[in-house]
Design a protein around this motif. Structure first.
Motif, PDB file in Angstrom:
ATOM      1  N   GLY A  27       4.267  13.615-103.814  1.00 42.48           N
ATOM      2  CA  GLY A  27       4.223  14.916-104.818  1.00 42.48           C
ATOM      3  C   GLY A  27       5.161  14.733-105.908  1.00 42.48           C
ATOM      4  N   ASP A  47      13.135   7.698 -99.605  1.00 42.52           N
ATOM      5  CA  ASP A  47      12.479   8.438 -98.764  1.00 42.52           C
ATOM      6  C   ASP A  47      12.639   8.413 -97.338  1.00 42.52           C
ATOM      7  N   LEU A  48      12.087   9.102 -96.297  1.00 44.90           N
ATOM      8  CA  LEU A  48      12.587   9.121 -95.095  1.00 44.90           C
ATOM      9  C   LEU A  48      12.086   7.777 -94.369  1.00 44.90           C
ATOM     10  N   MET A  72      16.233   6.712 -96.440  1.00 47.51           N
ATOM     11  CA  MET A  72      17.227   7.547 -96.751  1.00 47.51           C
ATOM     12  C   MET A  72      16.964   8.947 -96.417  1.00 47.51           C
ATOM     13  N   ASP A  73      17.542   9.293 -95.229  1.00 48.02           N
ATOM     14  CA  ASP A  73      17.477  10.535 -94.669  1.00 48.02           C
ATOM     15  C   ASP A  73      18.453  11.448 -95.419  1.00 48.02           C
ATOM     16  N   ASN A 100      15.432  15.436-105.161  1.00 49.15           N
ATOM     17  CA  ASN A 100      14.270  15.942-105.097  1.00 49.15           C
ATOM     18  C   ASN A 100      13.710  16.137-103.606  1.00 49.15           C
ATOM     19  N   ALA A 101      14.142  15.512-102.510  1.00 48.38           N
ATOM     20  CA  ALA A 101      13.634  15.675-101.368  1.00 48.38           C
ATOM     21  C   ALA A 101      13.669  16.970-100.915  1.00 48.38           C
ATOM     22  N   HIS A 124      18.143  20.581 -98.303  1.00 50.04           N
ATOM     23  CA  HIS A 124      18.068  20.818 -99.846  1.00 50.04           C
ATOM     24  C   HIS A 124      19.647  21.019-100.166  1.00 50.04           C
ATOM     25  N   TYR A 166      14.697  29.019 -97.745  1.00 48.55           N
ATOM     26  CA  TYR A 166      14.421  28.088 -98.901  1.00 48.55           C
ATOM     27  C   TYR A 166      14.795  28.759-100.437  1.00 48.55           C
ATOM     28  N   LYS A 170      17.708  27.159-102.639  1.00 45.80           N
ATOM     29  CA  LYS A 170      17.358  26.822-103.960  1.00 45.80           C
ATOM     30  C   LYS A 170      18.183  27.932-105.004  1.00 45.80           C
ATOM     31  N   GLY A 197       7.193  26.400-110.789  1.00 47.96           N
ATOM     32  CA  GLY A 197       6.105  27.326-110.112  1.00 47.96           C
ATOM     33  C   GLY A 197       5.652  26.455-109.099  1.00 47.96           C
TER      34      GLY A 197
HETATM   35  P1  NAD Z   1       6.228  16.736-100.832  1.00 48.21           P
HETATM   36  O1  NAD Z   1       6.172  17.261 -99.413  1.00 48.21           O
HETATM   37  O2  NAD Z   1       5.056  16.053-101.324  1.00 48.21           O
HETATM   38  O3  NAD Z   1       7.334  15.609-100.917  1.00 48.21           O
HETATM   39  C1  NAD Z   1       8.660  15.761-100.267  1.00 48.21           C
HETATM   40  C2  NAD Z   1       9.271  14.380 -99.793  1.00 48.21           C
HETATM   41  O4  NAD Z   1      10.600  14.655 -99.516  1.00 48.21           O
HETATM   42  C3  NAD Z   1       8.551  13.712 -99.036  1.00 48.21           C
HETATM   43  O5  NAD Z   1       8.123  12.304 -99.315  1.00 48.21           O
HETATM   44  C4  NAD Z   1       9.255  13.880 -97.639  1.00 48.21           C
HETATM   45  O6  NAD Z   1       9.067  12.936 -96.854  1.00 48.21           O
HETATM   46  C5  NAD Z   1      10.480  13.756 -98.489  1.00 48.21           C
HETATM   47  N1  NAD Z   1      11.723  14.316 -97.583  1.00 48.21           N
HETATM   48  C6  NAD Z   1      11.276  15.480 -96.646  1.00 48.21           C
HETATM   49  N2  NAD Z   1      12.643  15.445 -96.163  1.00 48.21           N
HETATM   50  C7  NAD Z   1      13.777  14.583 -96.389  1.00 48.21           C
HETATM   51  C8  NAD Z   1      14.856  13.990 -95.772  1.00 48.21           C
HETATM   52  N3  NAD Z   1      15.443  14.680 -95.143  1.00 48.21           N
HETATM   53  N4  NAD Z   1      15.336  13.020 -96.584  1.00 48.21           N
HETATM   54  C9  NAD Z   1      14.558  12.077 -97.580  1.00 48.21           C
HETATM   55  N5  NAD Z   1      13.352  12.470 -98.025  1.00 48.21           N
HETATM   56  C10 NAD Z   1      12.857  13.657 -97.433  1.00 48.21           C
HETATM   57  O7  NAD Z   1       6.764  17.941-101.666  1.00 48.21           O
HETATM   58  P2  NAD Z   1       6.729  18.308-103.229  1.00 48.21           P
HETATM   59  O8  NAD Z   1       6.054  19.788-103.489  1.00 48.21           O
HETATM   60  O9  NAD Z   1       6.736  17.178-103.882  1.00 48.21           O
HETATM   61  O10 NAD Z   1       8.443  18.798-103.209  1.00 48.21           O
HETATM   62  C11 NAD Z   1       9.436  18.047-103.868  1.00 48.21           C
HETATM   63  C12 NAD Z   1      10.459  19.224-104.380  1.00 48.21           C
HETATM   64  O11 NAD Z   1       9.937  19.924-104.952  1.00 48.21           O
HETATM   65  C13 NAD Z   1      11.051  19.913-103.123  1.00 48.21           C
HETATM   66  O12 NAD Z   1      12.518  20.004-103.169  1.00 48.21           O
HETATM   67  C14 NAD Z   1      10.420  21.272-103.107  1.00 48.21           C
HETATM   68  O13 NAD Z   1      11.223  22.340-102.672  1.00 48.21           O
HETATM   69  C15 NAD Z   1      10.426  21.264-104.760  1.00 48.21           C
HETATM   70  N6  NAD Z   1       9.561  22.227-105.377  1.00 48.21           N
HETATM   71  C16 NAD Z   1       8.044  22.165-104.948  1.00 48.21           C
HETATM   72  C17 NAD Z   1       7.313  23.099-105.515  1.00 48.21           C
HETATM   73  C18 NAD Z   1       5.640  22.981-105.184  1.00 48.21           C
HETATM   74  O14 NAD Z   1       5.216  23.960-105.500  1.00 48.21           O
HETATM   75  N7  NAD Z   1       5.254  21.919-104.698  1.00 48.21           N
HETATM   76  C19 NAD Z   1       7.673  24.016-106.361  1.00 48.21           C
HETATM   77  C20 NAD Z   1       8.996  24.165-106.501  1.00 48.21           C
HETATM   78  C21 NAD Z   1       9.955  23.524-106.098  1.00 48.21           C
END
Ligand code: NAD
Length: 271
Positions: A27, A47-48, A72-73, A100-101, A124, A166, A170, A197
């Motif tokens: 993502g 990443d995990l 890295m968790d 970002n995770a 978060h 959430y 945030k 968004g």
């Molecule tokens: P995604 O699911 O594609 O990617 C999230 C990544 O975080 C994954 O690779 C996952 O393995 C990793 N992850 C989860 N738990 C973890 C942990 N404990 N330790 C390390 N890594 C971990 O999601 P995304 O949409 O790319 O989200 C990324 C960030 O953007 C998040 O913080 C999310 O809240 C935020 N966000 C996303 C959106 C959206 O619409 N996609 C909107 C606003 C904010």
């Protein structure tokens, strides 16, 4: 061409900088890491799972920068500190850290389990704290300062149904970023929050059928009447939109831009 095909092009350079991005095997984090690599940064993918992190790191290495994949968790203090130590040993101290995770769990509050509440806050908020603390320690030690970026959300500003932990988390990240901006200024450490968004990443794709079920509406209606309802043009934000915002914060050279949050959401939320 739709609005989402229009990508900003910039000449911002991160040459010689070391950037660590958490949750970067998927993502938004993955695209941010790729764009940082394009801008010349050496990039650490955290990443995990080691294999997922390494696969993304190997792909970015083809751009001619140094990369490293780290398991890295972010909820685990020992794993975060050990991961940052490993990075320092192999590539040096970080200059840029993107926390970002993230995960998403949707449920009405009366059905939200305490376990899921804690799980979401841990990823978060504990994750934000632990990774920022590790980055700040390295940025102070290097005497170079640096840029810390938290992945917030429009949900750092607004609430939506079904997202109690959430939205709480945030909003909390904005407070954490402001404190680090104040404490970090003397070390030239800048801290900002990006508030996207809806972006069609795996996190959102999973949520569409879940929200449809909880709200008793079709998936098309989740997109139209929930996710994009308040945007100015009914468009999703893209991973590139967010990566360009991250690049701007990462490359900004002074404390002029710190303690801020930037909403990138097709006008869903206006400051
Ligand atoms: P995604 O699911 O594609 O990617 C999230 C990544 O975080 C994954 O690779 C996952 O393995 C990793 N992850 C989860 N738990 C973890 C942990 N404990 N330790 C390390 N890594 C971990 O999601 P995304 O949409 O790319 O989200 C990324 C960030 O953007 C998040 O913080 C999310 O809240 C935020 N966000 C996303 C959106 C959206 O619409 N996609 C909107 C606003 C904010």
């Amino acid at each position: 061409m739709s609005n989402s095909d229009v990508h900003a092009t910039t000449n911002l350079s991160l040459k010689g900088k070391l950037a660590l991005v958490t949750g970067a095997a998927s993502g938004l984090g993955k695209r941010i890491a790729e764009v940082f690599g394009d801008a010349g940064a050496n990039v650490v993918i955290a990443d995990l799972k080691q294999a997922d992190a390494q696969a993304t790191a190997d792909a970015i290495a083809k751009k001619g920068v140094k990369t490293m994949g780290v398991a890295m968790d972010v909820t685990n203090e020992q794993a975060v500190d050990a991961g940052f130590a490993q990075v320092e040993k192999q590539l040096g101290q970080v200059d840029i850290m993107v926390s970002n995770a993230g995960i998403q769990i949707v449920s009405p509050i009366q059905d939200f389990t305490f376990a899921n509440w804690k799980k979401l806050l841990a990823v978060h908020l504990d994750g934000g704290f632990l990774t920022a603390r590790a980055a700040v320690r390295q940025m102070i030690a290097s005497k170079r300062g640096g840029s810390i970026i938290f992945m917030g959300s429009v949900h750092s500003k607004e609430a939506s149904k079904l997202k109690a932990p959430y939205v709480t988390a945030k909003h909390g990240l904005e407070g954490l970023a402001k404190v680090i901006a104040k404490e970090g200024a003397q070390y030239n450490i800048r801290t900002n929050v990006i508030c996207p968004g809806f972006v069609r990443t795996p996190l959102v794709e999973k949520q569409i059928p879940e929200q449809a079920q909880e709200l008793g509406i079709s998936e098309a209606d989740v997109i139209k009447t929930v996710m994009l309802k308040d945007t100015v043009d009914a468009e999703f934000t893209t991973v590139d939109d967010i990566a360009q915002a991250a690049l701007t914060f990462a490359a900004w050279p002074s404390n002029a831009l710190t303690g801020q949050s930037l909403v990138v959401s097709h006008g869903w939320f206006m400051q």
